[in-house]
Design a protein around this motif. Structure first.
Motif, PDB file in Angstrom:
ATOM      1  N   LYS A 143      43.394  44.952  44.618  1.00  0.00           N
ATOM      2  CA  LYS A 143      42.835  45.033  45.977  1.00  0.00           C
ATOM      3  C   LYS A 143      41.550  45.855  45.972  1.00  0.00           C
ATOM      4  O   LYS A 143      41.410  46.801  45.193  1.00  0.00           O
ATOM      5  CB  LYS A 143      43.845  45.665  46.935  1.00  0.00           C
ATOM      6  N   PHE A 144      40.634  45.479  46.870  1.00  0.00           N
ATOM      7  CA  PHE A 144      39.410  46.241  47.098  1.00  0.00           C
ATOM      8  C   PHE A 144      39.334  46.571  48.588  1.00  0.00           C
ATOM      9  O   PHE A 144      39.462  45.674  49.435  1.00  0.00           O
ATOM     10  CB  PHE A 144      38.182  45.441  46.656  1.00  0.00           C
ATOM     11  N   ASP A 145      39.140  47.857  48.894  1.00  0.00           N
ATOM     12  CA  ASP A 145      39.128  48.268  50.297  1.00  0.00           C
ATOM     13  C   ASP A 145      37.754  48.058  50.918  1.00  0.00           C
ATOM     14  O   ASP A 145      36.857  47.457  50.309  1.00  0.00           O
ATOM     15  CB  ASP A 145      39.574  49.726  50.438  1.00  0.00           C
ATOM     16  N   GLU A 146      37.588  48.559  52.153  1.00  0.00           N
ATOM     17  CA  GLU A 146      36.339  48.352  52.884  1.00  0.00           C
ATOM     18  C   GLU A 146      35.143  49.027  52.222  1.00  0.00           C
ATOM     19  O   GLU A 146      33.979  48.700  52.506  1.00  0.00           O
ATOM     20  CB  GLU A 146      36.477  48.874  54.324  1.00  0.00           C
ATOM     21  N   SER A 150      38.624  49.805  44.158  1.00  0.00           N
ATOM     22  CA  SER A 150      39.797  49.100  43.661  1.00  0.00           C
ATOM     23  C   SER A 150      41.034  49.984  43.711  1.00  0.00           C
ATOM     24  O   SER A 150      40.948  51.218  43.609  1.00  0.00           O
ATOM     25  CB  SER A 150      39.540  48.650  42.211  1.00  0.00           C
ATOM     26  N   ASN A 151      42.203  49.353  43.851  1.00  0.00           N
ATOM     27  CA  ASN A 151      43.453  50.114  43.815  1.00  0.00           C
ATOM     28  C   ASN A 151      43.761  50.636  42.418  1.00  0.00           C
ATOM     29  O   ASN A 151      44.675  51.437  42.242  1.00  0.00           O
ATOM     30  CB  ASN A 151      44.622  49.263  44.325  1.00  0.00           C
ATOM     31  N   PHE A 152      42.995  50.212  41.409  1.00  0.00           N
ATOM     32  CA  PHE A 152      43.139  50.730  40.045  1.00  0.00           C
ATOM     33  C   PHE A 152      42.131  51.847  39.747  1.00  0.00           C
ATOM     34  O   PHE A 152      42.102  52.371  38.641  1.00  0.00           O
ATOM     35  CB  PHE A 152      42.953  49.603  39.025  1.00  0.00           C
ATOM     36  N   ALA A 153      41.311  52.197  40.736  1.00  0.00           N
ATOM     37  CA  ALA A 153      40.232  53.161  40.508  1.00  0.00           C
ATOM     38  C   ALA A 153      40.753  54.566  40.221  1.00  0.00           C
ATOM     39  O   ALA A 153      40.054  55.371  39.596  1.00  0.00           O
ATOM     40  CB  ALA A 153      39.288  53.188  41.714  1.00  0.00           C
ATOM     41  N   SER A 176      51.091  39.065  25.304  1.00  0.00           N
ATOM     42  CA  SER A 176      51.311  37.758  25.926  1.00  0.00           C
ATOM     43  C   SER A 176      51.990  37.959  27.276  1.00  0.00           C
ATOM     44  O   SER A 176      52.908  38.777  27.405  1.00  0.00           O
ATOM     45  CB  SER A 176      52.158  36.858  25.032  1.00  0.00           C
ATOM     46  N   LEU A 177      51.525  37.200  28.260  1.00  0.00           N
ATOM     47  CA  LEU A 177      52.043  37.268  29.625  1.00  0.00           C
ATOM     48  C   LEU A 177      52.346  35.848  30.083  1.00  0.00           C
ATOM     49  O   LEU A 177      51.477  34.970  30.014  1.00  0.00           O
ATOM     50  CB  LEU A 177      51.004  37.921  30.539  1.00  0.00           C
ATOM     51  N   THR A 178      53.568  35.612  30.559  1.00  0.00           N
ATOM     52  CA  THR A 178      53.944  34.272  31.008  1.00  0.00           C
ATOM     53  C   THR A 178      54.686  34.353  32.338  1.00  0.00           C
ATOM     54  O   THR A 178      55.250  35.402  32.689  1.00  0.00           O
ATOM     55  CB  THR A 178      54.848  33.569  29.970  1.00  0.00           C
ATOM     56  N   ASP A 179      54.674  33.203  33.070  1.00  0.00           N
ATOM     57  CA  ASP A 179      55.424  33.071  34.317  1.00  0.00           C
ATOM     58  C   ASP A 179      55.128  34.221  35.272  1.00  0.00           C
ATOM     59  O   ASP A 179      56.038  34.878  35.784  1.00  0.00           O
ATOM     60  CB  ASP A 179      56.925  32.994  34.009  1.00  0.00           C
ATOM     61  N   SER A 180      53.861  34.465  35.514  1.00  0.00           N
ATOM     62  CA  SER A 180      53.462  35.643  36.287  1.00  0.00           C
ATOM     63  C   SER A 180      52.524  35.287  37.442  1.00  0.00           C
ATOM     64  O   SER A 180      52.013  34.173  37.531  1.00  0.00           O
ATOM     65  CB  SER A 180      52.802  36.666  35.359  1.00  0.00           C
ATOM     66  N   VAL A 181      52.298  36.281  38.321  1.00  0.00           N
ATOM     67  CA  VAL A 181      51.497  36.090  39.532  1.00  0.00           C
ATOM     68  C   VAL A 181      50.559  37.283  39.706  1.00  0.00           C
ATOM     69  O   VAL A 181      50.943  38.430  39.449  1.00  0.00           O
ATOM     70  CB  VAL A 181      52.397  35.969  40.781  1.00  0.00           C
ATOM     71  N   VAL A 182      49.327  37.002  40.136  1.00  0.00           N
ATOM     72  CA  VAL A 182      48.380  38.059  40.497  1.00  0.00           C
ATOM     73  C   VAL A 182      47.964  37.847  41.946  1.00  0.00           C
ATOM     74  O   VAL A 182      47.523  36.760  42.330  1.00  0.00           O
ATOM     75  CB  VAL A 182      47.135  38.049  39.591  1.00  0.00           C
ATOM     76  N   HIS A 183      48.105  38.901  42.772  1.00  0.00           N
ATOM     77  CA  HIS A 183      47.669  38.873  44.164  1.00  0.00           C
ATOM     78  C   HIS A 183      46.323  39.594  44.266  1.00  0.00           C
ATOM     79  O   HIS A 183      46.192  40.725  43.800  1.00  0.00           O
ATOM     80  CB  HIS A 183      48.690  39.565  45.068  1.00  0.00           C
ATOM     81  N   PHE A 184      45.345  38.943  44.866  1.00  0.00           N
ATOM     82  CA  PHE A 184      43.999  39.517  44.962  1.00  0.00           C
ATOM     83  C   PHE A 184      43.581  39.609  46.429  1.00  0.00           C
ATOM     84  O   PHE A 184      43.841  38.697  47.218  1.00  0.00           O
ATOM     85  CB  PHE A 184      43.000  38.645  44.192  1.00  0.00           C
ATOM     86  N   ASP A 186      40.149  41.253  48.927  1.00  0.00           N
ATOM     87  CA  ASP A 186      38.885  41.981  49.079  1.00  0.00           C
ATOM     88  C   ASP A 186      38.574  42.045  50.566  1.00  0.00           C
ATOM     89  O   ASP A 186      38.227  41.038  51.191  1.00  0.00           O
ATOM     90  CB  ASP A 186      37.763  41.261  48.329  1.00  0.00           C
ATOM     91  N   VAL A 187      38.713  43.235  51.149  1.00  0.00           N
ATOM     92  CA  VAL A 187      38.579  43.403  52.597  1.00  0.00           C
ATOM     93  C   VAL A 187      37.167  43.103  53.064  1.00  0.00           C
ATOM     94  O   VAL A 187      36.959  42.387  54.058  1.00  0.00           O
ATOM     95  CB  VAL A 187      38.994  44.831  53.015  1.00  0.00           C
ATOM     96  N   THR A 188      36.161  43.620  52.362  1.00  0.00           N
ATOM     97  CA  THR A 188      34.775  43.462  52.827  1.00  0.00           C
ATOM     98  C   THR A 188      34.321  42.009  52.791  1.00  0.00           C
ATOM     99  O   THR A 188      33.523  41.571  53.623  1.00  0.00           O
ATOM    100  CB  THR A 188      33.818  44.311  51.979  1.00  0.00           C
ATOM    101  N   ARG A 189      34.805  41.239  51.841  1.00  0.00           N
ATOM    102  CA  ARG A 189      34.402  39.836  51.724  1.00  0.00           C
ATOM    103  C   ARG A 189      35.384  38.875  52.403  1.00  0.00           C
ATOM    104  O   ARG A 189      35.211  37.666  52.354  1.00  0.00           O
ATOM    105  CB  ARG A 189      34.231  39.461  50.247  1.00  0.00           C
ATOM    106  N   LYS A 190      36.443  39.424  53.012  1.00  0.00           N
ATOM    107  CA  LYS A 190      37.461  38.628  53.702  1.00  0.00           C
ATOM    108  C   LYS A 190      38.060  37.572  52.769  1.00  0.00           C
ATOM    109  O   LYS A 190      38.251  36.420  53.146  1.00  0.00           O
ATOM    110  CB  LYS A 190      36.869  37.965  54.948  1.00  0.00           C
ATOM    111  N   ILE A 191      38.327  38.008  51.546  1.00  0.00           N
ATOM    112  CA  ILE A 191      38.846  37.103  50.531  1.00  0.00           C
ATOM    113  C   ILE A 191      40.254  37.537  50.124  1.00  0.00           C
ATOM    114  O   ILE A 191      40.525  38.729  49.955  1.00  0.00           O
ATOM    115  CB  ILE A 191      37.940  37.096  49.282  1.00  0.00           C
ATOM    116  N   SER A 192      41.143  36.578  49.956  1.00  0.00           N
ATOM    117  CA  SER A 192      42.457  36.835  49.372  1.00  0.00           C
ATOM    118  C   SER A 192      42.839  35.631  48.520  1.00  0.00           C
ATOM    119  O   SER A 192      42.365  34.513  48.758  1.00  0.00           O
ATOM    120  CB  SER A 192      43.514  37.088  50.448  1.00  0.00           C
TER     121      SER A 192
END
Length: 311
Positions: A143-146, A150-153, A176-184, A186-192
């Protein structure tokens, strides 16, 4: 041939020599027995401690402490160390930001292959190489705030300190990573977006010069993903990316993006994971009729649009 005038003296001279030899042999046998007994006792104690879960608890405490230094709170339903081969097993593990409590990632099942460096060396600390990591069923939140943060910052790379009981090394890790999901988001760009059915492979490259950061080859695929801009959503998105990455960014050999409204092919560089900046060459084809129906612009558009340039 000369002989002694006193036979008793000859006998007296011979007896101590034989006695000393006997005692030397006896001491050698006793010392060997003590060493063997000590080894057997050590093995028995180690097996008992292993079976009792002492090593699990010790390793978990060290693992949790390392993650805490990085800035991550860690919990798991299962944390188990297997001896042959040496492996760490995790089930239902959660990793949250230690400062904010925000979710970073969750792992349903993971196996970490390890090697202890210089196991029998007379040292107070041990280096453990994490050589292979297999993860199934992970969920990651990015996630990126306004302010673009980043939430990893809040995380930080911590170098092992001299005298640490356990030092985890990741230089040679294969991932190796399998059967997985990433949620993204970005508040400023109104993107998810949700990247579903992810497979991600990572392997280390040979270092070209001393002191250079370790670089890794990666291969990423995602199927049936979705993307939302403001309130407009596109589904059935497929992604494939191949390239090289390090702790500073990535070089994309190719990035293929296939959607119901068009396809794009990109290559280039991405820098600064905390606040991404990118420079891509792009070739794209878009169905303008479908695009205008999803991203309503007020004026209907028909036809196909092609673009070739830089982003």
């Amino acid at each position: 041939m000369a002989s002694s005038d006193n036979p008793k003296n000859d006998l007296a001279d011979d007896q101590p020599t034989g006695g000393r030899s006997f005692f030397r042999r006896r001491n050698l046998f006793v010392a060997g027995g003590v060493v063997l007994l000590s080894v057997l006792l050590t093995v028995v104690i180690a097996v008992i401690m292993f079976r009792a879960g002492v090593f699990d608890t010790y390793t978990k405490n060290q693992f949790t402490a390392k993650l805490a230094d990085i800035g991550i709170d860690f919990t798991a339903d299962v944390f188990r160390v297997r001896a042959s081969p040496l492996e760490l097993e995790l089930k239902n593990a959660t990793f949250n930001d230690r400062a904010t409590g925000d979710k970073l990632f969750f792992i349903r099942d993971a196996h970490l292959g390890m090697t202890i460096v210089d196991l029998f060396g007379l040292r107070m600390s041990r280096d453990i190489n994490i050589e292979k990591t297999d993860v199934t069923g992970a969920e990651v939140w990015v996630k990126f705030d306004e302010n673009g943060k980043s939430n990893f910052a809040n995380l930080k790379i911590v170098e092992d300190q001299a005298g640490s009981a356990v030092n985890f090394k990741y230089d040679s890790v294969k991932f190796s990573l399998t059967d997985s999901v990433v949620h993204f988001g970005d508040v400023t760009r109104k993107i998810s977006a949700d990247a579903n059915n992810i497979t991600f492979l990572l392997s280390p490259m040979e270092m070209t010069a001393l002191g250079e950061p370790k670089r890794y080859r990666f291969d990423l695929t995602s199927k049936d993903s979705n993307f939302t801009y403001d309130t407009n959503k596109i589904e059935q998105i497929n992604i494939k990316a191949v390239g090289i990455a390090d702790d500073k960014g990535a070089e994309l050999t190719s990035l293929e993006l296939r959607t119901p409204i068009g396809e794009s092919y990109l290559s280039g560089n991405l820098t600064d994971w905390a606040a991404p900046k990118y420079n891509f060459d792009i070739q794209s084809s878009v169905d303008l009729t479908q695009a205008s129906s999803i991203f309503m612009s007020g004026t209907p558009i028909v036809g196909v649009g092609n673009f070739k340039g830089k982003v």
